[in-house]
Write an enzyme that holds these catalytic residues in place. Structure first.
Site, short mmCIF file in Angstrom:
data_model
loop_
_atom_site.label_atom_id
_atom_site.label_comp_id
_atom_site.label_asym_id
_atom_site.label_seq_id
_atom_site.Cartn_x
_atom_site.Cartn_y
_atom_site.Cartn_z
N GLU A 1 0.75 -2.26 -1.21
CA GLU A 1 -0.42 -3.08 -1.46
C GLU A 1 -1.42 -2.41 -1.18
OE1 GLU A 1 0.06 -7.45 -2.05
OE2 GLU A 1 -0.50 -7.44 0.09
N GLU B 1 -4.69 -8.36 5.37
CA GLU B 1 -5.77 -9.19 5.74
C GLU B 1 -5.53 -9.51 7.34
OE1 GLU B 1 -5.66 -11.89 2.70
OE2 GLU B 1 -6.57 -10.56 1.53
N GLY C 1 -1.55 -12.70 -5.33
CA GLY C 1 -2.87 -13.48 -4.35
C GLY C 1 -3.30 -14.30 -5.50
N GLY C 2 -4.70 -14.00 -5.76
CA GLY C 2 -5.57 -14.71 -6.44
C GLY C 2 -4.99 -15.39 -7.58
N SER D 1 -4.03 -7.13 -7.21
CA SER D 1 -5.05 -7.66 -8.49
C SER D 1 -3.88 -7.85 -9.74
CB SER D 1 -6.10 -6.82 -8.90
OG SER D 1 -7.39 -6.93 -7.90
N ASN E 1 1.24 -15.31 -2.82
CA ASN E 1 0.77 -15.74 -1.49
C ASN E 1 -0.63 -16.28 -1.47
OD1 ASN E 1 -0.48 -15.19 1.08
ND2 ASN E 1 -0.87 -12.94 0.78
N TRP E 2 -0.49 -17.57 -1.36
CA TRP E 2 -1.83 -18.54 -1.28
C TRP E 2 -2.89 -18.27 -0.39
CZ3 TRP E 2 0.29 -24.19 -2.71
CH2 TRP E 2 0.98 -24.20 -3.67
N LYS E 3 -2.71 -17.48 0.54
CA LYS E 3 -3.17 -17.25 1.72
C LYS E 3 -4.15 -18.56 2.33
CE LYS E 3 -4.36 -12.62 -0.41
NZ LYS E 3 -5.26 -11.77 -1.02
N GLY F 1 -7.60 -8.11 -4.45
CA GLY F 1 -8.48 -9.08 -4.41
C GLY F 1 -9.86 -8.57 -5.11
N HIS G 1 0.48 -8.01 6.45
CA HIS G 1 -0.40 -8.01 5.11
C HIS G 1 -1.78 -7.40 5.74
CE1 HIS G 1 -3.21 -9.80 2.14
NE2 HIS G 1 -2.20 -9.82 1.50
P1 PGA Z 1 -4.53 -10.25 -5.06
O1 PGA Z 1 -3.88 -10.25 -3.60
O2 PGA Z 1 -3.34 -10.50 -6.00
O3 PGA Z 1 -5.45 -11.41 -4.88
O4 PGA Z 1 -5.12 -8.90 -5.13
C1 PGA Z 1 -2.84 -9.66 -3.39
C2 PGA Z 1 -2.35 -9.98 -1.80
O5 PGA Z 1 -3.19 -9.98 -1.10
O6 PGA Z 1 -1.17 -10.01 -1.36
#
Ligand code: PGA
Length: 245
Positions: A161, A91, A228-229, A207, A8-10, A167, A89
């Site tokens: 999640e 966010e 994500g990150g 994470s 997930n590149w966001k 993050g 998600h």
């Molecule tokens: P993260 O994000 O790996 O940066 O914690 C995961 C996500 O939001 O799907």
């Protein structure tokens, strides 16, 4: 069964050039990996210029078309040749007012097009501290799948999640995540039945990095990861996948 590893590149990276570079490095790094299905979810604007790995959308709208400025619908996503759509998600829930009800509408729109929803659920730190984590998951799952048939549910991927782990560099340890995985299956068994619940793919996200990715698959028995990150650094992501696969 193949593991499902979702990047997930966001809202990253800032330019198409960087997106293509990152994508190409990941593609090269993973060319010999066959044990996992890798799905890259970049921002919508980059989707049409990336080729060679499966792609997914980070979000969608529930109506098919019409006067809805700024929205992207599931027929559009399907027409691009995509198979996966992340829905709900945290966010989106936190910053864009997504509710359990809109998540449900999106899930149904995704299924109507024959696409695979990746439904995200998870509790905040405060909810966990006050002993409400399971209750929150149960509510999110129950409302998200309202009106979804057992047959359609089998096409799902569901991502646990925990919001406090996203993050933050503070992942949920695999033992605890494994408990939540069992709880999610229990909730699904109550709504549907145990064979439906056993067959759905459940992923862990929060994470995840190259050091811990294997533990969620091999010890906690998740069927995949939502990253994500760590998916924004080609070397790290390639190592993360290789270690898990
Ligand atoms: P993260 O994000 O790996 O940066 O914690 C995961 C996500 O939001 O799907």
């Amino acid at each position: 069964m193949k593991q499902l590893i979702i990047a997930n590149w966001k809202c990253n990276p800032k330019t198409k050039e960087e997106a293509e570079m990152l994508f190409d490095l990941v593609k090269k790094g993973l060319k010999d990996v066959t044990e996992a299905e890798i799905v890259i979810c970049p921002p919508f604007v980059y989707l049409a210029s990336l080729f060679g790995l499966a792609l997914g959308a980070q979000n969608c709208f529930w109506e098919e078309s019409g006067a809805y400025t700024g929205e992207i619908s599931t027929p559009m996503i399907k027409d691009l040749g995509l198979e996966y759509v992340i829905v709900g998600h945290s966010e989106r829930r936190k910053y864009f007012g997504e509710s359990d009800e809109t998540v449900n509408r999106k899930i149904r729109a995704v299924l109507k097009e024959g696409l695979t929803p990746i439904l995200c659920v998870g509790e905040t730190q405060q909810e966990r501290d006050s002993g409400q984590a399971e209750e929150v998951l149960k509510r999110q799952i129950t409302l998200a799948v309202e009106g979804v048939s057992a047959d359609d549910l089998s096409k799902f991927a569901l991502a646990y999640e925990p919001i406090w782990a996203i993050g933050t560099g503070n992942p949920c340890d695999q033992k605890e995540a494994g408990k939540m995985l069992l709880f999610i299956r229990k909730v699904l068994a109550e709504i549907y039945d145990s064979s439906v619940a056993e067959n759905i793919n459940i992923l862990y996200g929060g994470s995840v990095n190259s050091k811990n990715s294997a533990s969620y698959i091999k010890e906690a028995k998740f069927q995949g990861l939502l990253v994500g990150g760590a998916s924004l650094k080609a070397d790290e992501f390639v190592e993360l996948v290789k270690s898990a696969a």
